[in-house]
Design a protein around this motif. Sequence first.
Motif, mmCIF file in Angstrom:
data_model
loop_
_atom_site.group_PDB
_atom_site.id
_atom_site.type_symbol
_atom_site.label_atom_id
_atom_site.label_comp_id
_atom_site.label_asym_id
_atom_site.label_seq_id
_atom_site.Cartn_x
_atom_site.Cartn_y
_atom_site.Cartn_z
ATOM 1 N N ARG A 1 45.692 66.434 75.388
ATOM 2 C CA ARG A 1 44.455 66.994 75.945
ATOM 3 C C ARG A 1 44.467 66.949 77.467
ATOM 4 N N TYR B 1 38.032 67.838 81.624
ATOM 5 C CA TYR B 1 38.201 66.641 80.793
ATOM 6 C C TYR B 1 37.303 65.541 81.341
ATOM 7 N N THR C 1 37.267 68.772 76.915
ATOM 8 C CA THR C 1 37.222 67.501 76.184
ATOM 9 C C THR C 1 36.102 66.638 76.734
ATOM 10 N N ASP D 1 38.958 60.688 83.968
ATOM 11 C CA ASP D 1 39.304 59.785 82.867
ATOM 12 C C ASP D 1 38.840 58.381 83.262
ATOM 13 N N VAL E 1 31.914 56.888 75.612
ATOM 14 C CA VAL E 1 32.189 55.567 75.053
ATOM 15 C C VAL E 1 31.012 54.651 75.343
ATOM 16 N N SER F 1 35.969 61.648 80.245
ATOM 17 C CA SER F 1 35.933 60.478 79.373
ATOM 18 C C SER F 1 35.304 59.351 80.171
ATOM 19 N N GLU G 1 37.180 55.755 81.201
ATOM 20 C CA GLU G 1 36.692 55.035 80.031
ATOM 21 C C GLU G 1 36.289 53.600 80.347
ATOM 22 N N TYR H 1 33.812 63.724 71.261
ATOM 23 C CA TYR H 1 33.922 62.403 70.640
ATOM 24 C C TYR H 1 32.820 61.481 71.138
ATOM 25 N N ILE I 1 34.424 62.870 75.972
ATOM 26 C CA ILE I 1 34.509 61.597 75.262
ATOM 27 C C ILE I 1 33.492 60.645 75.886
ATOM 28 N N LYS J 1 45.291 62.017 73.329
ATOM 29 C CA LYS J 1 44.773 61.996 74.693
ATOM 30 C C LYS J 1 45.756 62.656 75.656
#
Length: 876
Positions: free
Chosen positions: A363, A518, A540, A497, A544, A520, A499, A570, A542, A360
Amino acid sequence: MAAAYSALTSVLVTIDKLLRSNEIHKQQLESLYVMFDTLQKSLIGKCDGGEPIISKDLQVRIKDVALDAEDEVESLIIDLDDDDDECCHAKLDKVSQKVIQVTDSVNEELIIKQKINNNCPEADENNVSPRLDDSIRENVMEGYTKERENMVERLTKSSGANKLQVVSVVGMAGIAERVQQGLKGEKYLIVVDDIWSQNTWDRISHWFPDCGNRSRILLTSRDNKVGEYAATNPKDGLVLMRPLTQDESRCLFYHKAFGKNYSIRGSDIDEFEKVGEEVITNCKGLPLMITAVAGILSSKSKLDEWIKVAQNVSSLVNDDAYKQCFNVVALSYNDLPPLMKACFLHFGVFPKAHVISVKKLIRLWIAEGLVNLKGVEEFEQVAARVLHDLIGKSLVIIDKRSLNGQIKTCRIHDLFHDFCSKEAESENLLYVVGSDSTNVSQLPTNFRQCCRWMSVQSELDDPYSSQYTPIEIRSLYGYHKYLKTRLFHFKLVRVLDLEKYKISRLSKITEDLVCLRYLSVMTYDTFVDLPVTNLWNLQTLILVKNDFYLHEVFTFPKEIWQMSQLRHLYAKGISLSSPGDKVLGNLQSVSGLSPSCCTKEIFEGIKKVKKLTIRGNEEEYPTDLKWIDNLKHLQDLESLSIAIQYLFTMDTTRFFSLTSPDSFPQKLKKLKLSDTCLPWEYMSIISKLPELEVLQLKREAFLDNEWKATDQIVFQKLRFLLLAGLRLVKWTTTAGSHDHFPSLERIIITDCHFLEEIPQIFADSKTLELIELHKCDPSLVAFAEKIQEKHEDWGRNKLKVTAFNSVVMFSSLFFPFHYYDLLHLMSRHLFRNNLSTSTSVVRGMVQFSLEETGDFQLINHIRSSLSSLYRIVVFA
């Protein structure tokens, strides 16, 4: 300087990407790139006195013009379809004029400095530091031999041994890392580092239940009163840490500065040792200070550089211990190259004491534009090298390594985190919403103007004014689950970011985010409604899901194949449409790909991928078991993981069929199989993979209870082998001197409760260094120890055997097995009624105490039954 250098790196990355993807305004953009590149090179130089050759005021101007230019260039990207060429040309001209003005100022300053410093001394080849080892050296508990023995004594042999004991360690900051290294392998230990007040201990002490199982807590504090308050027995449970003696300081200093074998050196060693003695004396026995200064000197190759560092350290001796250490961190920081400075300051976006995933971190550095390519290296390689250098300078701590020794997680000391936060804020890079709730109106004005990173670690309240203007941010790090996205203006955002922040519809915050690199986020969506046609800069992604969902598949629209910059994808489950003739040429890793998407067509669309995880329920796997052969189209694949997320299956189920090692890419270095229900005969195929170094087999990866390695099985390059939760009862090899594992270095066996022996051939291995056993039968532990004894008899002392939580039969230790096994045994009436009072289910595993049940024949029933069990549908 870090802010100016990182701003220049970022704008260079942005311009380069635009040049690679668009021919519009190419001449102007190329001119800008050359000017910014020249400015960045000018920042690297230093005067004779060590101060930067560019003044701080001019550095601020460089940073501001770089940030303004990047904003204009990225705004140009956003409005590319709306503006006419003439308007865009005018905007870029305006930016160019500003850069030219700053460049002229830099040139004028350089001319003046060169006249003053026209006799810069050349490097003296004879003035070389006698440093032999440039590798990263692990922290050791150097100098604290008596204190270590004292801690071990209190942790293992104190009165009332079965009760929970708290041992307090009182002294300087930075002790915990050495304590953890020094006590690794002891029976039971929780380290609570750096408790500042009695109230803090009161808030967390109830987390640790007293189960009467010899648990121990090692608490460190800088306050004696706090240590006495927390200790179970203040008289015997308090360990006072003293400053190191001169000899102990010398050992620690030279271990870090020179390496372990520093006794034999060249003719100049005396001069270096004289300077070292001055440094050691001025560090006053503070381990953190000694380590930090030694980290600086470990990269210095000239005697005059050592003398300069020694002079700087001597100026700090009148400050209190914390300030001394803080200033030493500043010395370490100032000694870093500009690129490493910006990356180090980025640690401030994470909460204090946060364990950081290295993947992480790298990235994020790439997304932030903190690293730029010079030559043929990949972004990830450049960033990894920077992290490695920071670790080598003792500024970053390794937290956990992977099976093959790669760094998985890292962290920084609290003192270093304080420095990163303060320095990044002073350079107007970072604003942290701290532990208390903050109102938007309290945010400083300069943050609204040009602060790049915002880290939200507590709730950010709504503004009272209806005229509130949302905060313009470039990067948002959300470490608090209550985050109001309407407070922010995301037009030029590049990192989200989030999450911990749940979003019902992704398109609410991602619409028109052309600059986003990015993302997430936690989402409830299963169909990904991202406006992917606008997210062409995304690197990136991601996604979740809430932990409530066992396995959910995200369905991506066909437009994802237009995201040419995507490097990492991901999710728990990923469903992709046909790519047509599109190829995601920059894609490095995919985690969670549904087995239904493992087609030749999709693999050709992601053919550059290096790391792939295939994950899905049994119904997602194709009925044609030859689907695995499509993997051969991923010629660059180095790491492969296959996992079945099933709820119901029988032992006879097969999810894929192997007929040849050519089914796998020939560059494959790492293979992980989980619940794949394969026969052990397939090992003869897997063993022929020419580059395989790491093999991990988990749970029902292979079903039968016997693995017999025939002469056809030879893992030529396998270095690391993990066996976890297998039903394995026998593991044997054919007779003779045939070496099936000629390169094996480490074997880790965990939760293989019925395995009592490993192949005898390991007694003759010349490469084996470690056998690590977790929750295994004592017979297996004893067998491994005999292998170790044979190595020692042959004069090979390299092999170590370590065992943790061995499953001792007929004792009060827990014997765990899967819940479906318990149901099966109950259906065969193998349990007495009183067993239910001494069992518990923990994450699908049944734990019971044989001592409590008294059912001494039970274990034999389990041994004879588990090898032929069928799986049963269970929700545990």
